[in-house]
Design an enzyme around this catalytic site. Structure first.
Site, PDB file in Angstrom:
ATOM      1  N   GLY A 326       0.607  -2.004   0.371  1.00 56.34           N
ATOM      2  CA  GLY A 326      -0.213  -0.114   0.229  1.00 56.34           C
ATOM      3  C   GLY A 326       0.576   0.903   0.284  1.00 56.34           C
ATOM      4  O   GLY A 326       1.766   1.008  -0.838  1.00 56.34           O
ATOM      5  N   SER A 327       0.168   2.461   1.060  1.00 59.68           N
ATOM      6  CA  SER A 327       1.384   3.684   0.623  1.00 59.68           C
ATOM      7  C   SER A 327       2.741   3.565   1.528  1.00 59.68           C
ATOM      8  O   SER A 327       3.072   4.539   1.156  1.00 59.68           O
ATOM      9  CB  SER A 327      -0.061   4.976   1.042  1.00 59.68           C
ATOM     10  OG  SER A 327      -1.687   4.484   0.779  1.00 59.68           O
TER      11      SER A 327
END
Length: 633
Positions: A326-327
């Site tokens: 993810g981020s």
């Protein structure tokens, strides 16, 4: 006349028979003499050696296995002496009757019987197998008084292995178990089988397995003169065993316990590293297990409970589990943009809440529009649009080449076996991974999701933690390791396992500084600000939420409407303090939702203990699923 002729013939026959008999006797004596000469003269040395072997028994002396301690000397794996009751099946007659009679002398419960049956199926009948361990002095005395009733059964004094911390760091330490036929085959291939004469146990998992040759030591030998009945008379010579070396880990078991407790009953993984040395300070895989269950051979019920649990407690998550991160990938993407000249730190773009590529819109989390943003702001609020655009400008192969030295999609070389490589996608990777030509082609749209840590990206938590540590250490790659040093058990001398850096990534100091400052904004005013509110130190981090369940086009994510194990993973990566990082952390809480509300508070507890000596009150409380309108990760 006739009578005289018959007498002469009979005398001739008698003399002939006598000569034949004498000849046969002489031949026999000749053969006997030749045999005596052959035995006493020609083969004197060989038979003398055989006679000597019948008189001398060579007995192996098992070495003491090395112990395992944490960086502060806390005991993690030790040896202790205990009496075991053992049966040699080939000498014991009817096993069921023998065990039943034994149970009247020494307590043998159903678990002991099941474990013995399991060992019996894995071993040879002439091997001595334990049916009870850790006998009391009273039980030893009772059996000794009635030992004559039980042929093939004996009491033995053995050094047993114990893991006093229980479940804490179980996936790191591992466990030992009885040597199996597979183990014997491997030892024969390695040419080390002779060093295991008299040894019944060997490392099966974790550091017990990867450092087996170091921990085991060298088997000694004792030559003993024995009588024809096998009774020892005297010791002729003795070569003492060499004890195994001790392992001094980089792990801090108190930090380990705090990190494990912070997860509560949730599944996940955490790795904490000291950036300047590569020392792994905590290595968490939740849920865990008690390694003491395996030492004497785990019984069927416990094995079934562990092996069939949907939470998979035996899986070493930081090492074997691969996840889209993810981020938490965004700081590395931002650094790539700076280093490769695709972005400047102050350059701005407009974020309408989505990025259009071809005929598709890639939206921000929660569909939030952030307006005009620069790189700092993009990291602070975790703008997906900014990094969709950056990924498209960089291209998949440039991203691959930049990320590889940080350890993404690579074997880190940690001192545990079975590490997974993961996937760092590229056009070359896709050609290797797929067989059909239409599948081998890389499509430009596939690069977009890679920029926010999704798509084909699949990394281990160890790789994310290592990359975070390298970033905190200004691009200096220190090989991650769990064993800090090997200690000679006799002299106390220690040898470092990783004495120097592996390599340096050529990064511009000003670019590293800007990325660190932007990551500090994440914990001060960005997505992780609430988790780090009031911290007396400055941490630099990035939250992340990784999608597990693929939504249909146009459908909105709602955690309450899908199975718990299909919900998003919560991630967080960070290091602290900002100026002189002493600890770098990466963690995932599986199916827990937003990284800012679930994962970041776990890291805060870890940092508070390591940097301030502050102990938390308990696990991070469960957080209800966040609405889709929530900002960032």
């Amino acid at each position: 006349m006739t009578e005289l002729k018959n007498t002469e013939r009979e005398l001739q026959h008698f003399r002939l028979r006598l000569l034949v008999a004498v000849g046969l006797v002489l031949v026999c004596f000749g053969l006997l003499g030749s045999r005596f000469w052959y035995l006493q003269v020609a083969n004197h040395d060989a038979y003398a050696a055989r006679a000597e072997q019948n008189r001398i028994s060579v007995v192996p002396i098992t070495p003491h296995r090395g112990i395992v301690v944490d960086r502060n000397g806390a005991m993690l794996a030790r040896n202790y002496s205990a009496y075991t009751l053992e049966i040699t099946p080939s000498k014991a007659g009817k096993l069921d009757e023998t065990i039943e009679q034994l149970s009247g002398v020494v307590n043998i419960d159903a678990r002991d019987r099941r474990r013995f049956r399991q060992l019996l199926g894995e071993s040879r009948r002439f091997e001595s197998l334990p049916i009870r361990s850790r006998l009391t002095d009273e039980e030893v005395a009772r059996f000794a008084a009635q030992a004559y009733r039980f042929p093939g059964v004996e009491i033995r004094a053995r050094l047993l292995r114990n893991y006093p911390q229980g479940e804490a760091a179980a996936h790191v330490i591992g466990y030992i178990g009885r040597i199996s036929q597979r183990d014997i085959g491997r030892l024969e291939e390695d040419g080390t089988i002779s060093n295991y004469r008299g040894t019944d146990y060997i490392g099966k998992e974790g550091l017990e397995k990867s450092y087996e040759a170091v921990l085991h030591g060298k088997t000694g030998v004792e030559e003993v003169e024995v009588t024809a009945s096998g009774r020892a008379v005297r010791t002729l010579s003795r070569t003492p065993p060499v004890s195994g070396k001790n392992l001094i880990l980089s792990i801090d078991v108190e930090l380990q316990k705090i990190a494990e407790t912070a997860f509560g009953n949730r599944r996940g993984a955490l790795v904490a590293i000291e950036p300047s040395t590569g020392d792994i300070l905590a290595f968490v895989s939740r849920p865990s297990f008690d390694p003491n269950l395996f030492v004497d051979g785990i019984d069927v019920d416990n094995w079934k409970a562990l092996n069939e649990s949907p939470d998979r407690p035996l899986i070493n998550r930081p090492l074997y589990g691969t996840y889209p991160i993810g981020s938490t990938y965004k700081p590395f993407m931002a650094l790539a943009g700076l280093e490769l000249g695709k972005r400047t730190f102050t350059g701005t773009m407009y974020d309408p809440g989505y990025f259009e590529f071809g005929d598709r819109r890639y939206r921000n989390s929660g569909e939030r529009a952030y307006g005009t943003i620069d790189m700092r702001r993009a990291l602070e609020v975790s703008s997906d649009t900014y990094f969709y655009s950056l990924a498209a400008d960089l291209g998949v192969d440039a991203i691959h080449d930049f990320m590889k030295p940080f350890g993404f999609g690579q074997i880190t070389g940690i001192d545990l076996g079975g590490e997974k490589t993961g996937i760092l996608p590229s056009t070359a990777w896709k050609r290797r991974a797929y067989s059909k030509p239409e599948q081998q082609r890389w499509y430009a749209g596939e690069t977009i999701s890679i920029g926010v840590g999704q798509g084909y990206n699949a990394f281990t938590l160890l790789q994310l933690a290592q990359a975070t540590s390298v970033l905190a250490n200004d691009g200096v790659y220190m090989k991650p390791h769990l064993v800090k040093s090997l200690q000679d058990s006799a002299t106390g001398e220690q040898t470092l396992t990783v004495p120097h850096e592996s390599y340096r990534i050529p990064l511009k100091p000003e670019n590293i500084k800007m990325i660190k400052q932007a990551m500090a904004s994440v914990t001060r005013s960005g997505t992780a600000a609430r988790a780090f509110a009031g911290a007396p130190y400055v941490a630099a981090g990035k939250t992340g939420t990784a999608q597990v369940y693929s939504l249909r086009t146009g459908e909105r994510y709602n955690a309450n409407r899908i199975d718990e194990r299909l919900r998003d993973h919560a991630l967080f990566m960070a290091f602290a303090p900002l100026d002189h990082p002493r600890i770098a952390v990466a963690l995932i809480v599986e199916n827990a939702g937003w990284g800012a509300t679930v994962a970041a508070p776990v890291a805060r507890q870890v940092f508070d203990f390591w940097l301030l000596g502050k102990r938390p009150g308990g696990p991070v409380p469960d957080t209800p699923p966040q609405p889709v309108e929530a900002s960032g990760d």
